[in-house]
Design a protein around this motif. Structure first.
Motif, PDB file in Angstrom:
ATOM      1  N   ASP A  85      -3.783   5.408  -3.200  1.00  0.00           N
ATOM      2  CA  ASP A  85      -2.637   5.932  -2.461  1.00  0.00           C
ATOM      3  C   ASP A  85      -2.993   6.066  -0.984  1.00  0.00           C
ATOM      4  O   ASP A  85      -2.188   5.728  -0.106  1.00  0.00           O
ATOM      5  CB  ASP A  85      -2.220   7.301  -3.018  1.00  0.00           C
ATOM      6  CG  ASP A  85      -1.591   7.220  -4.398  1.00  0.00           C
ATOM      7  OD1 ASP A  85      -1.190   6.109  -4.812  1.00  0.00           O
ATOM      8  OD2 ASP A  85      -1.509   8.272  -5.071  1.00  0.00           O
ATOM      9  N   ASP A  86      -4.214   6.555  -0.699  1.00  0.00           N
ATOM     10  CA  ASP A  86      -4.681   6.663   0.688  1.00  0.00           C
ATOM     11  C   ASP A  86      -4.793   5.282   1.327  1.00  0.00           C
ATOM     12  O   ASP A  86      -4.422   5.092   2.494  1.00  0.00           O
ATOM     13  CB  ASP A  86      -6.048   7.347   0.736  1.00  0.00           C
ATOM     14  CG  ASP A  86      -6.042   8.740   0.152  1.00  0.00           C
ATOM     15  OD1 ASP A  86      -5.097   9.501   0.448  1.00  0.00           O
ATOM     16  OD2 ASP A  86      -6.976   9.067  -0.605  1.00  0.00           O
TER      17      ASP A  86
ATOM     18  N   ALA B  83      -3.148   2.543   0.576  1.00  0.00           N
ATOM     19  CA  ALA B  83      -1.807   2.010   0.862  1.00  0.00           C
ATOM     20  C   ALA B  83      -1.230   2.647   2.125  1.00  0.00           C
ATOM     21  O   ALA B  83      -0.605   1.964   2.947  1.00  0.00           O
ATOM     22  CB  ALA B  83      -0.890   2.258  -0.337  1.00  0.00           C
ATOM     23  N   GLU B  84      -1.454   3.943   2.287  1.00  0.00           N
ATOM     24  CA  GLU B  84      -0.933   4.641   3.471  1.00  0.00           C
ATOM     25  C   GLU B  84      -1.598   4.126   4.747  1.00  0.00           C
ATOM     26  O   GLU B  84      -0.923   3.884   5.761  1.00  0.00           O
ATOM     27  CB  GLU B  84      -1.171   6.143   3.323  1.00  0.00           C
ATOM     28  CG  GLU B  84      -0.650   6.963   4.492  1.00  0.00           C
ATOM     29  CD  GLU B  84      -0.881   8.453   4.302  1.00  0.00           C
ATOM     30  OE1 GLU B  84      -0.697   9.198   5.295  1.00  0.00           O
ATOM     31  OE2 GLU B  84      -1.238   8.883   3.186  1.00  0.00           O
ATOM     32  N   ILE B  85      -2.918   3.933   4.715  1.00  0.00           N
ATOM     33  CA  ILE B  85      -3.634   3.455   5.904  1.00  0.00           C
ATOM     34  C   ILE B  85      -3.225   2.025   6.240  1.00  0.00           C
ATOM     35  O   ILE B  85      -2.973   1.695   7.410  1.00  0.00           O
ATOM     36  CB  ILE B  85      -5.156   3.553   5.694  1.00  0.00           C
ATOM     37  CG1 ILE B  85      -5.577   5.025   5.636  1.00  0.00           C
ATOM     38  CG2 ILE B  85      -5.905   2.830   6.805  1.00  0.00           C
ATOM     39  CD1 ILE B  85      -7.010   5.231   5.186  1.00  0.00           C
TER      40      ILE B  85
ATOM     41  N   SER C 264      -0.430   0.548   5.505  1.00  0.00           N
ATOM     42  CA  SER C 264       0.941   0.605   6.030  1.00  0.00           C
ATOM     43  C   SER C 264       0.953   1.039   7.483  1.00  0.00           C
ATOM     44  O   SER C 264       1.648   0.462   8.329  1.00  0.00           O
ATOM     45  CB  SER C 264       1.778   1.580   5.194  1.00  0.00           C
ATOM     46  OG  SER C 264       1.889   1.167   3.856  1.00  0.00           O
ATOM     47  N   ASP C 265       0.155   2.072   7.776  1.00  0.00           N
ATOM     48  CA  ASP C 265       0.116   2.625   9.129  1.00  0.00           C
ATOM     49  C   ASP C 265      -0.453   1.618  10.125  1.00  0.00           C
ATOM     50  O   ASP C 265       0.081   1.429  11.223  1.00  0.00           O
ATOM     51  CB  ASP C 265      -0.724   3.905   9.116  1.00  0.00           C
ATOM     52  CG  ASP C 265      -0.680   4.638  10.449  1.00  0.00           C
ATOM     53  OD1 ASP C 265       0.382   4.643  11.087  1.00  0.00           O
ATOM     54  OD2 ASP C 265      -1.713   5.222  10.834  1.00  0.00           O
TER      55      ASP C 265
ATOM     56  N   PRO D 207       5.242  -1.754   5.027  1.00  0.00           N
ATOM     57  CA  PRO D 207       5.131  -0.791   3.925  1.00  0.00           C
ATOM     58  C   PRO D 207       4.340  -1.357   2.748  1.00  0.00           C
ATOM     59  O   PRO D 207       4.572  -2.477   2.300  1.00  0.00           O
ATOM     60  CB  PRO D 207       6.588  -0.519   3.533  1.00  0.00           C
ATOM     61  CG  PRO D 207       7.358  -1.703   4.039  1.00  0.00           C
ATOM     62  CD  PRO D 207       6.641  -2.165   5.261  1.00  0.00           C
TER      63      PRO D 207
ATOM     64  N   GLU E 274       2.591  -0.003  -1.117  1.00  0.00           N
ATOM     65  CA  GLU E 274       2.504   1.085  -2.090  1.00  0.00           C
ATOM     66  C   GLU E 274       1.436   0.785  -3.133  1.00  0.00           C
ATOM     67  O   GLU E 274       1.058  -0.368  -3.340  1.00  0.00           O
ATOM     68  CB  GLU E 274       3.849   1.308  -2.770  1.00  0.00           C
ATOM     69  CG  GLU E 274       4.359   0.119  -3.568  1.00  0.00           C
ATOM     70  CD  GLU E 274       5.692   0.411  -4.249  1.00  0.00           C
ATOM     71  OE1 GLU E 274       6.053   1.596  -4.366  1.00  0.00           O
ATOM     72  OE2 GLU E 274       6.368  -0.546  -4.653  1.00  0.00           O
ATOM     73  N   HIS E 275       0.962   1.845  -3.756  1.00  0.00           N
ATOM     74  CA  HIS E 275       0.013   1.722  -4.853  1.00  0.00           C
ATOM     75  C   HIS E 275       0.779   1.803  -6.165  1.00  0.00           C
ATOM     76  O   HIS E 275       1.417   2.805  -6.457  1.00  0.00           O
ATOM     77  CB  HIS E 275      -1.013   2.866  -4.790  1.00  0.00           C
ATOM     78  CG  HIS E 275      -1.941   2.911  -5.952  1.00  0.00           C
ATOM     79  ND1 HIS E 275      -2.497   4.087  -6.426  1.00  0.00           N
ATOM     80  CD2 HIS E 275      -2.432   1.924  -6.748  1.00  0.00           C
ATOM     81  CE1 HIS E 275      -3.293   3.824  -7.452  1.00  0.00           C
ATOM     82  NE2 HIS E 275      -3.252   2.520  -7.664  1.00  0.00           N
TER      83      HIS E 275
ATOM     84  N   ARG F 128     -10.202   2.924   8.045  1.00  0.00           N
ATOM     85  CA  ARG F 128      -9.184   2.784   9.090  1.00  0.00           C
ATOM     86  C   ARG F 128      -9.709   1.914  10.231  1.00  0.00           C
ATOM     87  O   ARG F 128      -8.989   1.045  10.740  1.00  0.00           O
ATOM     88  CB  ARG F 128      -8.747   4.154   9.614  1.00  0.00           C
ATOM     89  CG  ARG F 128      -7.658   4.069  10.691  1.00  0.00           C
ATOM     90  CD  ARG F 128      -7.157   5.442  11.082  1.00  0.00           C
ATOM     91  NE  ARG F 128      -6.369   6.036  10.023  1.00  0.00           N
ATOM     92  CZ  ARG F 128      -5.074   5.839   9.838  1.00  0.00           C
ATOM     93  NH1 ARG F 128      -4.398   5.021  10.652  1.00  0.00           N
ATOM     94  NH2 ARG F 128      -4.426   6.442   8.864  1.00  0.00           N
TER      95      ARG F 128
END
Length: 294
Positions: free
Chosen positions: A210-211, A213-215, A217-218, A223, A225-226, A281
């Motif tokens: 989940d982390d 996917a967020e990184i 995306s950012d 976008p 998702e996991h 990141r």
């Protein structure tokens, strides 16, 4: 081997290193660093692909006729096990004996943080290695950050589906940059003293998918998702692409991650190289910058 970073740059300086898998993720990076350090390198691959600064040689685990020429003149070797082989020791054992007979005295094996000495597949090679060589190391990196770039499976699903598919649930992993793995590999191959042990390599933090996917995306602005699968769903998804035994082993690794097996970081990269490992990141930002030419 130095564990403080104070021995940086020290090498035996006289040998030739055979790098198996010289065009692969860690092999190519290891070759480049050895060449930059003015070490003699034989770059082994199935097609003897030219590598700047190294001597290209043909090598195939399943073709013993390629082994002697690859080993000629080498006194150390970086070992990438045959990919997808459920019993790599059976395939590798004759070569390990041949390497010792040819004068190889130091071997560094690429394994996995998920597989301990004596465990399945490459864990059996890990267990056997000290019986073949006077000096050795087993690198046990966590999951590669490079899995999210290039032609790797997660990168493809991110580009094509905007998703990462795993059976890891909320489990976390200390993802590691292959550049950091290669730097440790070079130290293990060339420092005056070999580690003579296994080294678990991670990045500086633990992250769940989940982390991740967020990184992604950012950093990319797209976008992602996991998408969570069961063990059986992931096994069957992988079995459409690779042998079922190997698919089951990979799916089992995801299940172990879900149970917390990879929820750890180590200070190995910093101790061995004298600098901290790269964060995910920072890795993704660099990869995106290279892609866009920014």
């Amino acid at each position: 081997m130095s564990t403080t970073g104070t021995n940086a740059g020290t090498s035996t300086g006289t040998g030739t290193t055979l790098v198996i898998g010289a065009t692969g993720v860690t092999g190519s990076r290891t070759v480049a660093r050895l060449v930059a350090g003015r070490h003699r390198v034989k770059a082994a691959s199935r097609r003897a692909t030219p590598v700047p600064g190294a001597e290209p040689v043909r090598f195939d685990w399943y073709d013993p006729a390629t082994h002697a020429t690859a080993l000629d003149g080498a006194d150390r070797v970086y070992l990438i096990p045959p990919i997808g082989d459920a019993d790599p020791l059976a395939t590798m054992r004759p070569f390990l004996g041949e390497a010792r007979a040819h004068g190889v005295r130091r071997a560094v094996l690429l394994s996995s943080s998920a597989i301990p000495e004596g465990g399945p597949a490459v864990g059996k090679v890990h267990e056997a290695l000290p019986g073949f060589f006077e000096h050795w190391a087993v690198l046990r990196p966590s999951w590669f950050m490079q899995n999210f770039t290039g032609a790797h499976a997660h990168a493809l699903s991110i580009r094509e589906e905007g998703a990462v598919w795993t059976a890891t649930g909320s489990g976390r992993i200390g993802f590691v940059d292959a550049d950091d793995i290669a730097e440790v590999a070079v130290r293990a191959l060339t420092d005056e003293r070999a580690p003579d042990t296994d080294l678990v390599l991670t990045g500086p933090e633990v992250l769940g998918y989940d982390d991740i996917a967020e990184i992604v995306s950012d950093v990319t602005g797209r976008p992602v998702e996991h998408r969570r699968l069961s063990y059986e769903q992931l096994r069957d998804r992988l079995a459409a692409l690779i042998p079922v035994e190997f698919a089951a082993m990979l799916a089992e690794m995801d299940r172990a991650i879900a149970g917390g097996a990879e929820d750890r970081t180590t200070d190995t990269v910093r101790r061995v190289t004298g600098r901290p490992p790269r964060s995910f990141r920072a890795f993704m930002a660099s990869a995106e910058s290279e892609k866009t030419g920014a």
